[in-house]
Scaffold this active site. Structure first.
Site, PDB file in Angstrom:
ATOM      1  N   ASP A  10      37.431  35.544  40.311  1.00 48.84           N
ATOM      2  CA  ASP A  10      35.508  35.967  39.413  1.00 48.84           C
ATOM      3  C   ASP A  10      34.818  34.678  39.123  1.00 48.84           C
ATOM      4  OD1 ASP A  10      33.724  36.506  37.035  1.00 48.84           O
ATOM      5  OD2 ASP A  10      35.721  36.083  35.815  1.00 48.84           O
ATOM      6  N   ASP A  69      32.808  33.099  36.017  1.00 44.57           N
ATOM      7  CA  ASP A  69      32.529  32.007  34.771  1.00 44.57           C
ATOM      8  C   ASP A  69      34.096  32.733  34.239  1.00 44.57           C
ATOM      9  OD1 ASP A  69      29.715  31.805  34.328  1.00 44.57           O
ATOM     10  OD2 ASP A  69      30.103  33.905  35.604  1.00 44.57           O
TER      11      ASP A  69
END
Length: 288
Positions: free
Chosen positions: A79, A81
């Site tokens: 991922d 963020d």
């Protein structure tokens, strides 16, 4: 056979604690992957009080239990963020648009699984309508910082022949730059729509969310000719749970409470190099 892994902030891992657990559980020889930071030992079977001990020392050490076989993975699926970078990109854009607190509140609830991801993303992007596209470059330059250990993680796995893919529920305008800065081989994310140099307040369909991250796992492993068990995935939000569940090693990094509850492997004290320690790399093996 299992491996007990203990990871703490540099200099904070007490050798006495490591030895105490090894002795109590009848473990093998302690191997220090990084003095004062990461150690491990083998066990023939998982201890019945593992969860209780983990909870007792959670304020100082990341205690994890994982299979000894197949630890070094051929692919990293990450991922972006609050995982590979320290911020949530949409929150930073919202600050520039003057709606920061409102958007941050929605983001926090969505990442903890309290809101539907697609609906929450659509609502937040709508609040960015009219923002100049040039603000994206400004945010990238002034507000976005890499999560500590990220470049080392990617460089070390890549040097060992691994493949690194960045998959985000955020935006391609950010993943393209972040992937290049950190060293990812590829990236996937959503596309912010713009017209006449300004954001329209819309995101292109289909929206990349939880299921799209699982699809990325399936498609990339099939293309590379590797098994899903050969993947280490890392994330912090509810929309990461699908890929974390499916990957051979799914790691919740400084994750939201609902995510930590679902993940067997958790990192709250270490940085992204903790993913290397979990795979059995010593600090001496890290890429510069």
């Amino acid at each position: 056979m299992d491996i007990v892994s203990l990871i703490a902030k540099p200099g904070a891992l007490d050798a006495a604690l490591v030895d105490s657990l090894r002795n109590a559980w009848g473990g093998g020889v302690v191997v220090w992957l990084s003095e004062g930071e990461a150690a491990e030992f083998a066990l023939l079977a998982a201890p019945s009080n593992f969860d209780a001990v983990r909870a007792d020392i959670a304020d100082q050490v990341d205690l994890n239990l994982l299979p000894a076989e197949g630890r070094r993975k051929a692919m990293l699926l990450a991922d972006m963020d609050s995982t590979m970078i320290e911020q949530e990109c949409i929150d930073e854009l919202a600050e520039e648009a003057g709606v920061g607190p409102h958007v941050k509140a929605i983001t926090a609830r969505a990442m903890n699984g309290e809101l539907d991801f697609e609906g929450a993303l659509t609502e937040r992007v709508a609040l960015l309508k009219g923002l100049p596209e040039t603000v994206i470059a400004k945010v990238l330059a002034e507000r976005i910082t890499p999560m500590p250990g990220g470049r080392t993680l990617v460089a070390t796995m890549t040097r060992a022949g691994g493949h690194a893919a960045l998959v985000s529920g955020g935006f391609t305008a950010f993943t393209e730059q972040v992937a290049a800065r950190i060293g990812f081989a590829e990236h996937r994310a959503n596309t912010l729509l713009a017209e006449a140099g300004h954001l329209t307040g819309e995101v292109a369909r289909p929206i990349l969310g939880r299921e799209a991250k699982v699809t990325a796992l399936e498609e990339i492993t099939a293309r590379l000719g590797i098994a899903e068990s050969d993947v280490i995935a890392v994330g912090d939000g509810a929309n990461d749970l699908g890929m974390l569940d499916r990957a051979g090693m799914g790691v919740a990094l400084h994750a939201k409470p609902s995510v930590q509850e679902r993940c067997a492997l958790r990192v709250n004290h270490g940085d992204l190099t903790a993913l290397l320690f979990l795979q059995g790399y010593s600090r001496a093996e890290f890429a510069a």
